[in-house]
Design an enzyme around this catalytic site. Structure first.
Site, PDB file in Angstrom:
ATOM      1  NE  ARG A 170      -0.318  -0.204   4.842  1.00  0.00           N
ATOM      2  CZ  ARG A 170      -0.501   0.664   5.191  1.00  0.00           C
ATOM      3  NH1 ARG A 170      -1.061   1.718   5.078  1.00  0.00           N
ATOM      4  NH2 ARG A 170       0.525   1.035   6.321  1.00  0.00           N
ATOM      5  NE  ARG A 174       0.990  10.998   7.409  1.00  0.00           N
ATOM      6  CZ  ARG A 174       2.044  11.296   8.075  1.00  0.00           C
ATOM      7  NH1 ARG A 174       2.655  12.526   7.940  1.00  0.00           N
ATOM      8  NH2 ARG A 174       2.930  10.412   8.704  1.00  0.00           N
ATOM      9  NE  ARG A 247      19.250  -3.951  -2.454  1.00  0.00           N
ATOM     10  CZ  ARG A 247      19.870  -3.678  -3.791  1.00  0.00           C
ATOM     11  NH1 ARG A 247      20.438  -4.548  -4.176  1.00  0.00           N
ATOM     12  NH2 ARG A 247      20.024  -2.487  -4.118  1.00  0.00           N
ATOM     13  NE  ARG A 278      17.958   8.077   3.061  1.00  0.00           N
ATOM     14  CZ  ARG A 278      17.638   7.720   4.226  1.00  0.00           C
ATOM     15  NH1 ARG A 278      16.616   8.124   4.383  1.00  0.00           N
ATOM     16  NH2 ARG A 278      18.521   7.090   5.182  1.00  0.00           N
ATOM     17  CD  GLU A 298      21.233   6.557   2.832  1.00  0.00           C
ATOM     18  OE1 GLU A 298      20.990   7.459   3.430  1.00  0.00           O
ATOM     19  OE2 GLU A 298      20.330   5.780   2.801  1.00  0.00           O
ATOM     20  CE1 TYR A 346      16.240  -1.389   9.143  1.00  0.00           C
ATOM     21  CE2 TYR A 346      13.986  -1.185  10.117  1.00  0.00           C
ATOM     22  CZ  TYR A 346      15.238  -0.665   9.747  1.00  0.00           C
ATOM     23  OH  TYR A 346      15.585   0.481   9.909  1.00  0.00           O
ATOM     24  CG  ASP A 348      12.977   1.159  12.689  1.00  0.00           C
ATOM     25  OD1 ASP A 348      13.947   1.583  11.821  1.00  0.00           O
ATOM     26  OD2 ASP A 348      11.404   1.507  12.426  1.00  0.00           O
TER      27      ASP A 348
END
Ligand code: FAD
Length: 365
Positions: A170, A174, A247, A278, A298, A346, A348
């Site tokens: 998805r 917003r 990756r 970025r 990056e 992964y 955070d």
């Protein structure tokens, strides 16, 4: 004899060391790099905290985790509001009313919704065959071509028509004028950098830098009752079932003799022709006013054994491989596997904190 030998001085290993120290346990931390902190390591350059392994923004809705980290640092009010640069045009991210206003001049949420619906309807299909069809189906041509296509192709190293549609399940849009990237309640950057935070966590432990545990396994194992291992799980087992894939990403960091290069901490370059994804301008994480600035470009990179493993590739093949290693890990009596590499997940930072606290509570009764 140490109570714990902790392999890796990243966030997971450091929290374990801190909690064990509080219980009076003796810990030896071995770290193969020449610095502590793992991937959240920050280094001061020109008075600026440089995020050496990529931009790290702490965000969470878990109050316990937020309160826990406050004891190691004061956090500033930084809110991640990245912008996208597409051929010199600037758009706010995540996709919100500011983005839609810039794209189409729409002003109200109803106008924006109608515009996206009109754009997506032109590409409606029940079974998108690839990522391109999926994205067009969800948000239509303008957002896809300016803000998704090139960025995603650079990130994955493949054209969007060759990528599976499932990569984009998805695309959050917003319908409010809000550029805050994260939905979490708490967000910020530790004042003084992440390394200072890790130093406090490791204050009571003995730390040896530049030591690869796997190269001295037997002699190090003999020094402690138990081991907390936060390195790659497949390496621990000598890759006996095969190698897990990652990756990678590479950074090109530069000090510039100017106070402000891009006016924002994070700028995404969404056109394919610009090779990096970025540019991070580190001083903006801490509202820096220094005369110079430090930027990092990056570049997404394919990964091969020996490269820095950044993002686990959790596809079916790798997950099955991980489960074979996990079975062995669960049988270990003396070894606890933790962190992003030890569990091939992964995570955070707030996930790592929560997981480290869960493990320490269980282990250090
Ligand atoms: P690590 O930090 O990887 O620590 C493991 C340590 O073990 C390393 O220091 C390694 O050198 C050491 N080690 C490995 N093998 C051995 C060995 N054999 N002997 C000795 N030492 C060894 N999270 C957020 O919350 N917000 C963000 O904005 C964010 N941005 C990110 C950006 C990028 C590019 C990446 C890749 C991740 C980002 N993260 C972010 C996630 C964050 O980096 C991780 O949650 C965190 O660093 C994981 O900590 P860890 O202790 O599990 O692993």
């Amino acid at each position: 004899m140490y109570d714990y030998l902790i392999v890796g001085s990243g966030l997971f290993g450091s929290i374990f060391a801190y909690e064990a120290g509080k219980k009076g346990k003796q810990c030896l931390v071995v770290e193969k790099r020449d610095h502590i902190g793992g991937n959240i390591y920050t280094k001061e350059v020109e008075g600026i905290q440089v995020h050496q392994y990529g931009a790290h923004i702490f965000h969470t809705s878990n109050r316990e985790v937020w309160e826990y980290v406050q004891q190691f640092a004061e956090f500033n009010r930084y809110t991640n509001s990245p912008v996208a640069n597409y051929k010199g045009e600037i758009y706010n991210l995540p996709f919100n009313m500011n983005t839609f206003n810039k794209l189409w001049g729409v002003v109200t949420p109803a106008e924006a919704k109608a515009k996206i619906e009109e754009q997506a309807a032109a590409y409606r299909t029940e079974h998108p065959a690839n990522l391109e069809e999926q994205a067009l189906n969800l948000v239509g041509k303008d957002i896809y071509e300016k803000l998704i296509k090139g960025y995603t192709e650079k990130q994955w190293g493949h054209r969007a028509t060759e990528l599976p549609p499932e990569i984009i399940k998805r695309l959050p849009v917003r319908y409010i004028y809000d550029n805050n990237y994260f939905n979490d309640i708490y967000q910020g950057i530790p004042i003084g950098g992440y390394t200072a935070m890790i130093e406090k966590m490791l204050a009571k432990a003995e730390v040896r830098l530049g030591v690869d545990y796997l190269e001295h396994k037997d002699e190090l194992d003999a020094l402690a009752e138990k081991i907390v291992y936060t390195g790659p799980i497949d390496a621990y087992y000598g890759y006996q079932f095969g190698e897990l894939e990652y990756r990678s990403v590479s950074f090109e960091t530069e000090v510039l003799d100017q106070p402000n290069y891009q006016g924002n901490a994070v700028v995404n370059y969404t056109e394919y022709e610009v090779p990096y994804t970025r540019i991070i301008e580190h001083k903006h994480f801490e509202f820096g006013t220094q005369d110079k600035t430090v930027i990092s470009r990056e570049y997404p990179a394919a990964w091969k054994k020996g490269d820095e493993p950044y993002y686990p590739v959790n596809n079916e093949k790798n997950n099955m491989l991980y489960h074979s290693y996990e079975k062995l890990a669960k049988e270990e009596k003396k070894v606890i596997f933790g962190g992003r590499l030890g569990t091939y997940k992964y995570m955070d930072m707030h996930h790592v904190v929560a997981e480290a606290l869960r493990v320490t509570k269980e282990e250090l009764i």
